[in-house]
Design a protein around this motif. Structure first.
Motif, PDB file in Angstrom:
ATOM      1  N   PRO A   2       0.826  -1.202   0.000  1.00 53.96           N
ATOM      2  CA  PRO A   2       0.000   0.000   0.000  1.00 53.96           C
ATOM      3  C   PRO A   2       0.861   1.254   0.000  1.00 53.96           C
ATOM      4  O   PRO A   2       1.969   1.264   0.496  1.00 53.96           O
ATOM      5  CB  PRO A   2      -0.800  -0.098   1.268  1.00 53.96           C
ATOM      6  CG  PRO A   2      -0.051  -1.012   2.143  1.00 53.96           C
ATOM      7  CD  PRO A   2       0.777  -1.898   1.275  1.00 53.96           C
ATOM      8  N   GLN A   3       0.348   2.251  -0.593  1.00 52.49           N
ATOM      9  CA  GLN A   3       1.066   3.535  -0.682  1.00 52.49           C
ATOM     10  C   GLN A   3       0.911   4.269   0.645  1.00 52.49           C
ATOM     11  O   GLN A   3      -0.128   4.224   1.272  1.00 52.49           O
ATOM     12  CB  GLN A   3       0.463   4.358  -1.807  1.00 52.49           C
ATOM     13  CG  GLN A   3       1.238   5.602  -2.077  1.00 52.49           C
ATOM     14  CD  GLN A   3       0.636   6.365  -3.255  1.00 52.49           C
ATOM     15  OE1 GLN A   3      -0.399   5.957  -3.778  1.00 52.49           O
ATOM     16  NE2 GLN A   3       1.266   7.439  -3.637  1.00 52.49           N
ATOM     17  N   ASP A   4       2.049   4.956   1.033  1.00 49.03           N
ATOM     18  CA  ASP A   4       1.991   5.720   2.281  1.00 49.03           C
ATOM     19  C   ASP A   4       1.123   6.949   2.059  1.00 49.03           C
ATOM     20  O   ASP A   4       1.249   7.660   1.069  1.00 49.03           O
ATOM     21  CB  ASP A   4       3.382   6.185   2.705  1.00 49.03           C
ATOM     22  CG  ASP A   4       4.207   5.058   3.283  1.00 49.03           C
ATOM     23  OD1 ASP A   4       3.606   4.083   3.729  1.00 49.03           O
ATOM     24  OD2 ASP A   4       5.451   5.191   3.295  1.00 49.03           O
ATOM     25  N   MET A   5       0.292   7.199   3.022  1.00 48.42           N
ATOM     26  CA  MET A   5      -0.628   8.348   2.941  1.00 48.42           C
ATOM     27  C   MET A   5      -0.249   9.348   4.023  1.00 48.42           C
ATOM     28  O   MET A   5       0.343   8.985   5.032  1.00 48.42           O
ATOM     29  CB  MET A   5      -2.064   7.880   3.155  1.00 48.42           C
ATOM     30  CG  MET A   5      -2.570   6.938   2.081  1.00 48.42           C
ATOM     31  SD  MET A   5      -2.565   7.685   0.465  1.00 48.42           S
ATOM     32  CE  MET A   5      -3.886   8.823   0.568  1.00 48.42           C
ATOM     33  N   PRO A   6      -0.552  10.637   3.808  1.00 49.26           N
ATOM     34  CA  PRO A   6      -0.256  11.619   4.849  1.00 49.26           C
ATOM     35  C   PRO A   6      -1.083  11.329   6.095  1.00 49.26           C
ATOM     36  O   PRO A   6      -2.135  10.708   6.010  1.00 49.26           O
ATOM     37  CB  PRO A   6      -0.647  12.945   4.214  1.00 49.26           C
ATOM     38  CG  PRO A   6      -1.575  12.623   3.131  1.00 49.26           C
ATOM     39  CD  PRO A   6      -1.228  11.241   2.666  1.00 49.26           C
ATOM     40  N   PRO A   7      -0.597  11.772   7.212  1.00 46.53           N
ATOM     41  CA  PRO A   7      -1.364  11.548   8.425  1.00 46.53           C
ATOM     42  C   PRO A   7      -2.671  12.325   8.380  1.00 46.53           C
ATOM     43  O   PRO A   7      -2.830  13.254   7.595  1.00 46.53           O
ATOM     44  CB  PRO A   7      -0.449  12.064   9.535  1.00 46.53           C
ATOM     45  CG  PRO A   7       0.537  12.973   8.870  1.00 46.53           C
ATOM     46  CD  PRO A   7       0.639  12.507   7.468  1.00 46.53           C
ATOM     47  N   VAL A   8      -3.559  11.954   9.228  1.00 47.62           N
ATOM     48  CA  VAL A   8      -4.854  12.622   9.287  1.00 47.62           C
ATOM     49  C   VAL A   8      -4.646  14.055   9.763  1.00 47.62           C
ATOM     50  O   VAL A   8      -3.967  14.307  10.754  1.00 47.62           O
ATOM     51  CB  VAL A   8      -5.810  11.878  10.256  1.00 47.62           C
ATOM     52  CG1 VAL A   8      -7.143  12.592  10.347  1.00 47.62           C
ATOM     53  CG2 VAL A   8      -5.979  10.460   9.821  1.00 47.62           C
ATOM     54  N   GLY A   9      -5.152  15.028   9.085  1.00 48.01           N
ATOM     55  CA  GLY A   9      -4.983  16.442   9.411  1.00 48.01           C
ATOM     56  C   GLY A   9      -3.814  17.072   8.654  1.00 48.01           C
ATOM     57  O   GLY A   9      -3.581  18.281   8.736  1.00 48.01           O
ATOM     58  N   GLY A  10      -3.023  16.293   7.936  1.00 48.15           N
ATOM     59  CA  GLY A  10      -1.935  16.810   7.112  1.00 48.15           C
ATOM     60  C   GLY A  10      -0.629  16.941   7.893  1.00 48.15           C
ATOM     61  O   GLY A  10      -0.554  16.704   9.090  1.00 48.15           O
ATOM     62  N   TYR A  11       0.393  17.243   7.111  1.00 47.29           N
ATOM     63  CA  TYR A  11       1.712  17.459   7.720  1.00 47.29           C
ATOM     64  C   TYR A  11       1.763  18.845   8.358  1.00 47.29           C
ATOM     65  O   TYR A  11       1.053  19.770   7.981  1.00 47.29           O
ATOM     66  CB  TYR A  11       2.825  17.342   6.670  1.00 47.29           C
ATOM     67  CG  TYR A  11       2.986  15.955   6.125  1.00 47.29           C
ATOM     68  CD1 TYR A  11       3.564  14.956   6.900  1.00 47.29           C
ATOM     69  CD2 TYR A  11       2.572  15.626   4.840  1.00 47.29           C
ATOM     70  CE1 TYR A  11       3.720  13.677   6.410  1.00 47.29           C
ATOM     71  CE2 TYR A  11       2.734  14.359   4.336  1.00 47.29           C
ATOM     72  CZ  TYR A  11       3.300  13.388   5.130  1.00 47.29           C
ATOM     73  OH  TYR A  11       3.461  12.131   4.655  1.00 47.29           O
ATOM     74  N   GLY A  12       2.701  19.031   9.285  1.00 45.37           N
ATOM     75  CA  GLY A  12       2.906  20.336   9.919  1.00 45.37           C
ATOM     76  C   GLY A  12       3.566  21.298   8.934  1.00 45.37           C
ATOM     77  O   GLY A  12       4.095  20.878   7.901  1.00 45.37           O
ATOM     78  N   PRO A  13       3.555  22.568   9.221  1.00 48.98           N
ATOM     79  CA  PRO A  13       4.159  23.537   8.319  1.00 48.98           C
ATOM     80  C   PRO A  13       5.686  23.352   8.245  1.00 48.98           C
ATOM     81  O   PRO A  13       6.313  22.936   9.209  1.00 48.98           O
ATOM     82  CB  PRO A  13       3.811  24.892   8.928  1.00 48.98           C
ATOM     83  CG  PRO A  13       3.534  24.609  10.359  1.00 48.98           C
ATOM     84  CD  PRO A  13       3.016  23.214  10.441  1.00 48.98           C
ATOM     85  N   VAL A  14       6.228  23.632   7.060  1.00 48.63           N
ATOM     86  CA  VAL A  14       7.668  23.513   6.855  1.00 48.63           C
ATOM     87  C   VAL A  14       8.322  24.814   7.332  1.00 48.63           C
ATOM     88  O   VAL A  14       7.935  25.901   6.907  1.00 48.63           O
ATOM     89  CB  VAL A  14       7.990  23.276   5.373  1.00 48.63           C
ATOM     90  CG1 VAL A  14       9.492  23.221   5.144  1.00 48.63           C
ATOM     91  CG2 VAL A  14       7.315  22.012   4.897  1.00 48.63           C
ATOM     92  N   GLN A  15       9.340  24.698   8.211  1.00 47.25           N
ATOM     93  CA  GLN A  15      10.002  25.899   8.731  1.00 47.25           C
ATOM     94  C   GLN A  15      11.097  26.313   7.755  1.00 47.25           C
ATOM     95  O   GLN A  15      12.108  25.645   7.622  1.00 47.25           O
ATOM     96  CB  GLN A  15      10.607  25.622  10.111  1.00 47.25           C
ATOM     97  CG  GLN A  15      11.226  26.849  10.717  1.00 47.25           C
ATOM     98  CD  GLN A  15      11.797  26.577  12.108  1.00 47.25           C
ATOM     99  OE1 GLN A  15      11.621  25.486  12.654  1.00 47.25           O
ATOM    100  NE2 GLN A  15      12.469  27.559  12.657  1.00 47.25           N
ATOM    101  N   TYR A  16      10.852  27.402   7.051  1.00 44.22           N
ATOM    102  CA  TYR A  16      11.829  27.877   6.078  1.00 44.22           C
ATOM    103  C   TYR A  16      12.473  29.198   6.511  1.00 44.22           C
ATOM    104  O   TYR A  16      13.387  29.659   5.883  1.00 44.22           O
ATOM    105  CB  TYR A  16      11.182  28.034   4.693  1.00 44.22           C
ATOM    106  CG  TYR A  16      10.051  29.028   4.638  1.00 44.22           C
ATOM    107  CD1 TYR A  16      10.288  30.353   4.314  1.00 44.22           C
ATOM    108  CD2 TYR A  16       8.735  28.632   4.912  1.00 44.22           C
ATOM    109  CE1 TYR A  16       9.265  31.258   4.276  1.00 44.22           C
ATOM    110  CE2 TYR A  16       7.705  29.539   4.872  1.00 44.22           C
ATOM    111  CZ  TYR A  16       7.972  30.845   4.551  1.00 44.22           C
ATOM    112  OH  TYR A  16       6.953  31.739   4.508  1.00 44.22           O
TER     113      TYR A  16
END
Length: 119
Positions: A2-16
């Motif tokens: 199975p393909q990996d799916m994002p966690p429920v609620g999405g990923y956290g913001p990327v700190q740039y």
């Protein structure tokens, strides 16, 4: 598989961006403080200039008011010297000699300097 799916609620913001905490006061605080400091300095400067002008005026008035006293002292000294010169002339010449052709008092044009004292 199975393909990996994002966690429920999405990923956290990327700190740039760098997360540097703000230190010190806001810039407007420094600006206001600098202006207050400069205003105090200018106040002291103008007050000092006014005080110097007042002291200079007082010095001029003091000199103007003491001038007649100094002139009278110089006149008394000249009269004393004049009579001393006349007495010295009488002792040396035996008679009073007239230097000028008039009875009018002529102010001496020489400067009196004391003789050097040897040590």
């Amino acid at each position: 598989m199975p393909q990996d799916m994002p966690p429920v609620g999405g990923y956290g913001p990327v700190q740039y961006k760098r997360n540097i905490p703000a230190r010190g006061f806001r810039p407007i605080t420094y600006l206001v403080g600098m202006h207050l400091f400069m205003a105090y300095g200018y106040y002291k400067l103008f007050y000092g200039i006014r005080e110097q002008n007042e002291l200079a005026r007082e010095k001029v008035w003091g000199r103007l008011h003491i001038l007649p006293l100094l002139q009278a002292e110089e006149d008394r000294d000249q009269v004393r010297r004049h009579f001393a010169d006349k007495a010295r002339e009488k002792d040396l010449l035996g008679a009073e000699a007239k230097v000028y052709n008039s009875e009018r008092f002529v102010r001496p044009t020489f400067v009196y300097t004391p003789s050097k004292v040897s040590q």
